[in-house]
Design a protein around this motif. Structure first.
Motif, PDB file in Angstrom:
ATOM      1  N   GLY A 118      27.649  43.925  44.514  1.00 62.30           N
ATOM      2  CA  GLY A 118      28.774  43.720  43.753  1.00 62.30           C
ATOM      3  C   GLY A 118      29.073  44.022  42.307  1.00 62.30           C
ATOM      4  N   THR A 119      27.749  44.595  41.667  1.00 68.95           N
ATOM      5  CA  THR A 119      27.976  44.765  40.078  1.00 68.95           C
ATOM      6  C   THR A 119      28.449  46.336  40.253  1.00 68.95           C
ATOM      7  OG1 THR A 119      25.759  45.799  40.618  1.00 68.95           O
ATOM      8  CG2 THR A 119      25.859  43.495  39.631  1.00 68.95           C
ATOM      9  N   VAL A 120      28.410  47.019  41.239  1.00 69.79           N
ATOM     10  CA  VAL A 120      28.960  48.429  40.991  1.00 69.79           C
ATOM     11  C   VAL A 120      30.337  48.682  42.002  1.00 69.79           C
ATOM     12  CG1 VAL A 120      26.649  49.442  40.321  1.00 69.79           C
ATOM     13  CG2 VAL A 120      27.327  49.183  42.843  1.00 69.79           C
ATOM     14  N   ILE A 121      30.409  47.893  43.006  1.00 70.28           N
ATOM     15  CA  ILE A 121      31.583  48.087  43.880  1.00 70.28           C
ATOM     16  C   ILE A 121      32.279  46.666  44.046  1.00 70.28           C
ATOM     17  CG2 ILE A 121      32.398  48.472  46.269  1.00 70.28           C
ATOM     18  CD1 ILE A 121      29.444  49.786  46.745  1.00 70.28           C
ATOM     19  N   ASP A 122      33.707  47.094  43.787  1.00 65.90           N
ATOM     20  CA  ASP A 122      34.693  45.785  43.769  1.00 65.90           C
ATOM     21  C   ASP A 122      34.643  45.062  45.417  1.00 65.90           C
ATOM     22  OD1 ASP A 122      35.422  46.729  41.530  1.00 65.90           O
ATOM     23  OD2 ASP A 122      37.213  47.784  42.023  1.00 65.90           O
ATOM     24  N   GLY A 123      35.270  44.094  45.182  1.00 60.31           N
ATOM     25  CA  GLY A 123      35.378  42.900  46.328  1.00 60.31           C
ATOM     26  C   GLY A 123      35.617  43.628  47.675  1.00 60.31           C
ATOM     27  N   ALA A 124      36.751  44.058  47.924  1.00 62.08           N
ATOM     28  CA  ALA A 124      37.321  44.319  49.329  1.00 62.08           C
ATOM     29  C   ALA A 124      36.442  45.628  49.667  1.00 62.08           C
ATOM     30  CB  ALA A 124      38.830  44.695  49.320  1.00 62.08           C
ATOM     31  N   PRO A 125      36.123  46.709  48.967  1.00 64.37           N
ATOM     32  CA  PRO A 125      35.439  47.741  49.171  1.00 64.37           C
ATOM     33  C   PRO A 125      33.837  47.130  49.541  1.00 64.37           C
ATOM     34  CG  PRO A 125      36.657  48.291  47.533  1.00 64.37           C
ATOM     35  CD  PRO A 125      36.996  46.773  47.512  1.00 64.37           C
ATOM     36  N   GLY A 126      33.352  46.236  48.636  1.00 65.07           N
ATOM     37  CA  GLY A 126      32.289  45.606  49.132  1.00 65.07           C
ATOM     38  C   GLY A 126      32.279  44.912  50.673  1.00 65.07           C
ATOM     39  N   VAL A 172      32.565  38.568  44.782  1.00 62.04           N
ATOM     40  CA  VAL A 172      33.406  37.919  43.719  1.00 62.04           C
ATOM     41  C   VAL A 172      32.577  37.721  42.446  1.00 62.04           C
ATOM     42  CG1 VAL A 172      34.702  35.950  42.652  1.00 62.04           C
ATOM     43  CG2 VAL A 172      34.914  36.998  45.066  1.00 62.04           C
ATOM     44  N   LEU A 173      31.375  37.407  42.253  1.00 57.72           N
ATOM     45  CA  LEU A 173      30.410  37.176  41.292  1.00 57.72           C
ATOM     46  C   LEU A 173      30.253  38.486  40.535  1.00 57.72           C
ATOM     47  CD1 LEU A 173      29.105  35.189  39.377  1.00 57.72           C
ATOM     48  CD2 LEU A 173      26.883  35.420  41.011  1.00 57.72           C
ATOM     49  N   GLY A 174      30.312  39.481  41.360  1.00 59.86           N
ATOM     50  CA  GLY A 174      30.167  40.799  41.050  1.00 59.86           C
ATOM     51  C   GLY A 174      31.327  41.379  40.046  1.00 59.86           C
ATOM     52  N   PHE A 175      32.507  40.800  40.454  1.00 61.91           N
ATOM     53  CA  PHE A 175      33.511  40.931  39.253  1.00 61.91           C
ATOM     54  C   PHE A 175      33.092  40.635  37.798  1.00 61.91           C
ATOM     55  CE2 PHE A 175      37.003  40.105  42.560  1.00 61.91           C
ATOM     56  CZ  PHE A 175      36.851  41.551  43.064  1.00 61.91           C
ATOM     57  N   LEU A 176      31.940  39.909  37.598  1.00 54.88           N
ATOM     58  CA  LEU A 176      31.289  39.446  36.502  1.00 54.88           C
ATOM     59  C   LEU A 176      30.363  39.672  36.092  1.00 54.88           C
ATOM     60  CD1 LEU A 176      32.868  36.024  37.569  1.00 54.88           C
ATOM     61  CD2 LEU A 176      33.869  37.196  35.390  1.00 54.88           C
ATOM     62  N   SER A 177      29.819  40.703  36.512  1.00 52.41           N
ATOM     63  CA  SER A 177      28.341  41.138  36.523  1.00 52.41           C
ATOM     64  C   SER A 177      28.407  42.727  35.934  1.00 52.41           C
ATOM     65  CB  SER A 177      27.628  41.109  37.524  1.00 52.41           C
ATOM     66  OG  SER A 177      27.437  39.639  38.036  1.00 52.41           O
ATOM     67  N   PRO A 178      27.588  43.295  34.886  1.00 54.17           N
ATOM     68  CA  PRO A 178      27.648  44.731  34.565  1.00 54.17           C
ATOM     69  C   PRO A 178      26.938  45.423  35.578  1.00 54.17           C
ATOM     70  CG  PRO A 178      26.044  43.351  33.257  1.00 54.17           C
ATOM     71  CD  PRO A 178      26.689  42.064  34.196  1.00 54.17           C
ATOM     72  N   PRO A 179      27.497  46.766  35.709  1.00 55.80           N
ATOM     73  CA  PRO A 179      28.101  47.657  34.723  1.00 55.80           C
ATOM     74  C   PRO A 179      29.684  47.497  34.971  1.00 55.80           C
ATOM     75  CG  PRO A 179      27.143  48.976  36.421  1.00 55.80           C
ATOM     76  CD  PRO A 179      26.532  47.690  36.945  1.00 55.80           C
ATOM     77  N   VAL A 180      30.046  47.141  36.162  1.00 61.64           N
ATOM     78  CA  VAL A 180      31.648  46.989  36.444  1.00 61.64           C
ATOM     79  C   VAL A 180      32.094  45.901  35.885  1.00 61.64           C
ATOM     80  CG1 VAL A 180      33.320  47.093  38.238  1.00 61.64           C
ATOM     81  CG2 VAL A 180      31.314  48.402  38.465  1.00 61.64           C
ATOM     82  N   GLY A 181      31.788  44.408  36.428  1.00 60.41           N
ATOM     83  CA  GLY A 181      32.350  43.227  35.858  1.00 60.41           C
ATOM     84  C   GLY A 181      33.983  43.548  35.340  1.00 60.41           C
ATOM     85  N   LEU A 182      34.820  43.844  36.724  1.00 60.47           N
ATOM     86  CA  LEU A 182      35.978  43.846  36.522  1.00 60.47           C
ATOM     87  C   LEU A 182      36.878  43.013  35.772  1.00 60.47           C
ATOM     88  CD1 LEU A 182      38.210  45.861  37.344  1.00 60.47           C
ATOM     89  CD2 LEU A 182      38.553  44.834  39.668  1.00 60.47           C
ATOM     90  N   CYS A 183      36.650  41.478  36.178  1.00 55.71           N
ATOM     91  CA  CYS A 183      37.384  40.500  35.790  1.00 55.71           C
ATOM     92  C   CYS A 183      36.942  40.640  33.986  1.00 55.71           C
ATOM     93  CB  CYS A 183      36.945  39.090  36.277  1.00 55.71           C
ATOM     94  SG  CYS A 183      37.654  38.992  37.787  1.00 55.71           S
ATOM     95  N   PHE A 184      35.743  40.883  33.614  1.00 52.49           N
ATOM     96  CA  PHE A 184      35.709  40.982  32.183  1.00 52.49           C
ATOM     97  C   PHE A 184      36.452  42.125  31.479  1.00 52.49           C
ATOM     98  CE2 PHE A 184      31.284  38.734  32.313  1.00 52.49           C
ATOM     99  CZ  PHE A 184      31.802  37.641  32.121  1.00 52.49           C
ATOM    100  N   PHE A 185      36.646  43.169  32.157  1.00 54.58           N
ATOM    101  CA  PHE A 185      37.292  44.314  31.666  1.00 54.58           C
ATOM    102  C   PHE A 185      38.940  43.751  31.721  1.00 54.58           C
ATOM    103  CE2 PHE A 185      33.507  47.093  32.549  1.00 54.58           C
ATOM    104  CZ  PHE A 185      33.618  47.651  31.519  1.00 54.58           C
TER     105      PHE A 185
END
Length: 421
Positions: free
Chosen positions: A325-333, A365-378
């Motif tokens: 989840g840290t490198v791939i978004d939710g639906a693709p994950g 979804v927690l991956g949305f908030l974890s580096p390096p991607v962290g999509l929600c943070f961006f």
């Protein structure tokens, strides 16, 4: 091997994830030397979206568009302010409670963060909160979107796992409420260390007026969730009724919605939904490739050497999915992991697929908030100007709270399935 190489190369050069999956399928077919398999490719694509439950996705997206255009979001925030705003750290609680209410309508983490950050972060900053904390809190509150029904990710998982969409949506209620409670506990504890300000005081008359003005907007989640719980409608039908309720409330109660706005709303909902549905279509091809290549069997053999019971398997899955989840978004994950891990969970460890789906979705979804991607943070950073790195650091307690919930759900499956049974 060729399929893996094709996927990694296309992803590294910046090809959209959906096309990466599709091209990987083509590479696999070419590597087998059996061109007849190409005839199966369009069949698998069509089969991936040939599901009645997927109609719920554009309807849920449309509900969010109508809600924003009709001023419903603002009224829900005002109601949360009237209820908890006077407490120490009142606006932080308002952020969480309002996001919980809005997530029961929007169902998308990134959309929710973009909307709520515009409204709440400037208000929190004005009252003395650190902008980075306010933006980070809003990003974590956005986690509730894909967990509390309606949830687009739960709909996608339902199609991939061939389970009831209604069951998956209902299964997210208790975990979503628990996560909100854990986040509120974090705010309560942090409030003593950072001396968060209290909100403005209101008379009971003012509170009552605000709550009464917002109560009709609560009909939208009540209609959606209530019709599913009572069996009056399935997920797709409840989404259609919810869209109608949002339209009527926005037009005749808040009076901020004009029918002239509908074409633009329908266009935006259609564009966003098409991206998700194309991902679901290529997911069918990707799953077919995995099964044909006997990948699930190979992974199952390895997992059984590491995990000897359902609990150790679930804890191992948590670690694997948090990393993914840290490198791939939710639906693709979901698309990449569910076809491999779900058969192992169900056939080898006899784990309920609904319970497994809740844990998988929260992890990703927690991956949305974890580096390096962290999509929600961006997203929060783009809206507010806060620094992404510092945002992650100042909100670490919320990350640990979400991890604690994942461990709890892994140990107590009942929390995910009690409302479904």
């Amino acid at each position: 091997m060729v399929t893996t190489a094709a996927f990694l190369i296309t992803m590294l050069v910046g090809v959209p994830i959906s096309l990466c999956l599709a091209l990987s399928g083509v590479a696999f077919i070419l590597a087998t030397g059996n061109p007849l398999l190409l005839q199966t490719f369009p069949t698998q694509l069509f089969g991936g979206v040939d599901s009645y439950g997927l109609i719920a996705i554009p309807l849920f997206v449309l509900i969010g568009e109508i809600m924003n255009g009709g001023g419903i979001t603002r009224r829900l925030i005002d109601m949360a302010m009237a209820v908890v705003g006077r407490m120490r750290g009142g606006l932080a609680y308002v952020n969480l409670i309002a996001n919980m209410l809005v997530s029961s309508i929007l169902g998308s983490a990134t959309a929710q963060v973009a909307i709520m950050a515009q409204i709440l972060v400037p208000e929190m900053e004005k009252k003395g909160y650190d902008k980075t904390f306010a933006a980070g809190l809003t990003a974590y509150a956005g986690m509730l979107g894909p967990i509390i029904p309606p949830s687009i990710m739960f709909v996608v998982y339902s199609v991939l796992a061939q389970v009831s969409v209604s069951d998956m949506l209902i299964a997210g209620i208790i975990p979503g409420v628990l996560l909100t409670g854990l986040f509120c506990l974090c705010v309560y504890i942090m409030g003593f260390f950072y001396n968060y300000p209290r909100g403005e005081s209101m008379t009971w008359r003012q509170r009552a007026d605000i709550v009464l003005n917002a109560i009709p907007t609560l009909l939208i989640p009540i209609v959606i969730v209530g019709s599913i719980l009572t069996g009056l409608a399935n997920a797709t039908e409840s989404a259609a009724v919810g869209a109608l309720a949002a339209l009527l409330i926005g037009r005749y109660w808040t009076k901020e919605l004009s029918f002239s706005q509908l074409p633009q709303m329908l266009l935006k909902a259609g564009l966003y939904s098409s991206v998700i549905l194309f991902l679901v279509a290529v997911a069918a091809v990707f799953s077919w490739v995995l099964v044909y290549g006997k990948v699930p069997q190979a992974v199952a053999a390895w997992v059984q050497t590491v995990a000897h019971d359902p609990i150790s398997f679930m804890l191992l899955v948590n670690v694997i999915l948090l990393v993914i989840g840290t490198v791939i978004d939710g639906a693709p994950g979901l698309i990449m992991t569910v076809p491999i891990l779900l058969p192992i969970a169900v056939d080898v460890y006899h784990i309920d697929p609904v319970h497994f789906g809740v844990v998988v979705v929260i992890n990703l979804v927690l991956g949305f908030l974890s580096p390096p991607v962290g999509l929600c943070f961006f997203v929060a950073s783009a809206v507010t100007g806060a620094k992404v790195g510092r945002m992650f650091y100042v909100t670490l307690p919320f990350f640990f709270a979400a991890c604690a919930l994942l461990v709890l759900l892994s140990l107590v499956p009942w929390l995910s399935t009690v409302l479904v049974k």
